[in-house]
Design an enzyme around this catalytic site. Structure first.
Site, PDB file in Angstrom:
ATOM      1  N   SER A 153     -60.281  37.955 -37.361  1.00 20.00           N
ATOM      2  CA  SER A 153     -60.648  36.800 -36.525  1.00 20.00           C
ATOM      3  C   SER A 153     -62.144  36.917 -36.221  1.00 20.00           C
ATOM      4  O   SER A 153     -62.711  38.007 -36.335  1.00 20.00           O
ATOM      5  CB  SER A 153     -59.844  36.872 -35.222  1.00 20.00           C
ATOM      6  OG  SER A 153     -60.439  36.074 -34.229  1.00 20.00           O
ATOM      7  N   TYR A 166     -56.471  41.093 -27.936  1.00 22.09           N
ATOM      8  CA  TYR A 166     -56.495  40.399 -29.233  1.00 22.09           C
ATOM      9  C   TYR A 166     -57.773  40.753 -29.991  1.00 22.09           C
ATOM     10  O   TYR A 166     -57.748  41.138 -31.166  1.00 22.09           O
ATOM     11  CB  TYR A 166     -56.400  38.888 -29.009  1.00 22.09           C
ATOM     12  CG  TYR A 166     -56.400  38.077 -30.280  1.00 22.09           C
ATOM     13  CD1 TYR A 166     -55.236  37.906 -31.031  1.00 22.09           C
ATOM     14  CD2 TYR A 166     -57.573  37.467 -30.746  1.00 22.09           C
ATOM     15  CE1 TYR A 166     -55.240  37.158 -32.201  1.00 22.09           C
ATOM     16  CE2 TYR A 166     -57.580  36.723 -31.912  1.00 22.09           C
ATOM     17  CZ  TYR A 166     -56.416  36.568 -32.643  1.00 22.09           C
ATOM     18  OH  TYR A 166     -56.427  35.833 -33.799  1.00 22.09           O
TER      19      TYR A 166
END
Ligand SMILES: NC(=O)c1ccc[n+]([C@@H]2O[C@H](COP(=O)([O-])OP(=O)(O)OC[C@H]3O[C@@H](n4cnc5c(N)ncnc54)[C@H](OP(=O)(O)O)[C@@H]3O)[C@@H](O)[C@H]2O)c1
Length: 251
Positions: A153, A166
């Site tokens: 990401s 995350y």
């Protein structure tokens, strides 16, 4: 968007496992791989979603898929050994592994981050791909040309406030991918790369950005060219890279 025109039979006769195959990007990858000739192993936690994808692939005339219901948050080493044994008995080897399943956790400052949620995110996003890769590596090494793809990401490359576990899990993913790629370089026919999908129209994106108009982001189907390229034989010599599905690259 990464551009690539794959031949129709790009993945003919390849056995590819996709985690989180019941929804979002994983579902689109399962469809894309199957449409290019692969036998896809659909792994995820919600059986009904996996069955729906299974039916869709069958209706599309794809090679008969397989379903593996597994909760990556609670899965232990013996679950992965069982998975490896099943794949060995059914297919004898594995040509591709797409680590796609992931959870977002909460968006809050580290100061307030709930340690229980932290643990859940690390289990699904980091520990599960580690254990699965370790257990399935012997099967991947039986392939003449195998590809492992991790999913990163933008916040796995540059930390951003409130992205907590995350973001840390995606930094760990980038690291795991680099380490494995370096360890396997020149030793085996297994290559290891990482994809940053970029903002994509899925439930996870909607949960992270509730005020955003989903139509502003591409669908999972639109970002598939890089997923196909890195899984197919034309990327045989690409190893240790972290690439953007929505970047300007081409192959
Ligand atoms: N969408 C984006 O904008 C974006 C951007 C950057 C990176 N990513 C990454 O891309 C990947 C796919 O994301 P997505 O947007 O497609 O998310 P999604 O629509 O929420 O799908 C996530 C998938 O992971 C599965 N999963 C979650 N927890 C699991 C568990 N404990 N055990 C097994 N499977 C589990 C889900 O299964 P269920 O459906 O059964 O819950 C679902 O199939 C993730 O790694 C995410 O971090 C996405």
């Amino acid at each position: 968007m990464f551009t690539y025109q794959p031949p129709a039979d790009l993945l003919k006769d390849r056995i590819i496992l996709v985690t989180g195959a019941g929804d979002g990007i994983g579902r689109a990858a399962a469809h894309a791989y199957a449409a290019h000739g692969a036998t896809v192993i659909l792994l995820g936690r919600t059986l009904e979603k996996l069955e729906k994808v299974y039916d869709e692939l069958e209706a599309a005339g794809a090679a008969q898929p397989a379903i593996v219901p597994l909760n990556l948050e609670t899965a232990a080493e013996h679950d992965y050994i069982e998975l490896s044994n099943q794949l060995h008995d059914t297919f004898g080897h594995l040509d591709g592994l797409l680590h796609n399943a992931g959870v977002l956790g909460v968006r809050t400052p580290l100061e307030n981050y709930d340690p229980v949620i932290w643990d859940q995110v690390m289990k699904v996003n980091v520990n599960a791909p580690f254990l699965m890769t370790q257990t399935l590596l012997p099967l991947l090494q039986k392939s003449e040309d195998a590809s492992i793809i991790f999913t990163s990401s933008g916040v796995g490359r540059k930390g951003r406030a409130h992205w907590g576990a995350y973001s840390v899990s995606k930094f760990a993913t980038e690291g795991m991918s680099q380490i494995l790629a370096d360890e396997l370089e020149n030793l085996t026919s297994v290559r290891v790369n990482c994809i940053n999908p970029g903002a994509t129209r899925t439930s996870m994106r909607a949960y992270a950005y509730p005020a955003e108009d989903p139509q502003t982001n591409p669908t999972p189907e639109e970002i598939m060219p890089l997923y196909l390229y890195l899984m197919g034989p034309q990327s045989k010599d690409v190893n240790g890279q972290s690439m953007d599905a929505q970047g300007n690259g081409s192959a």
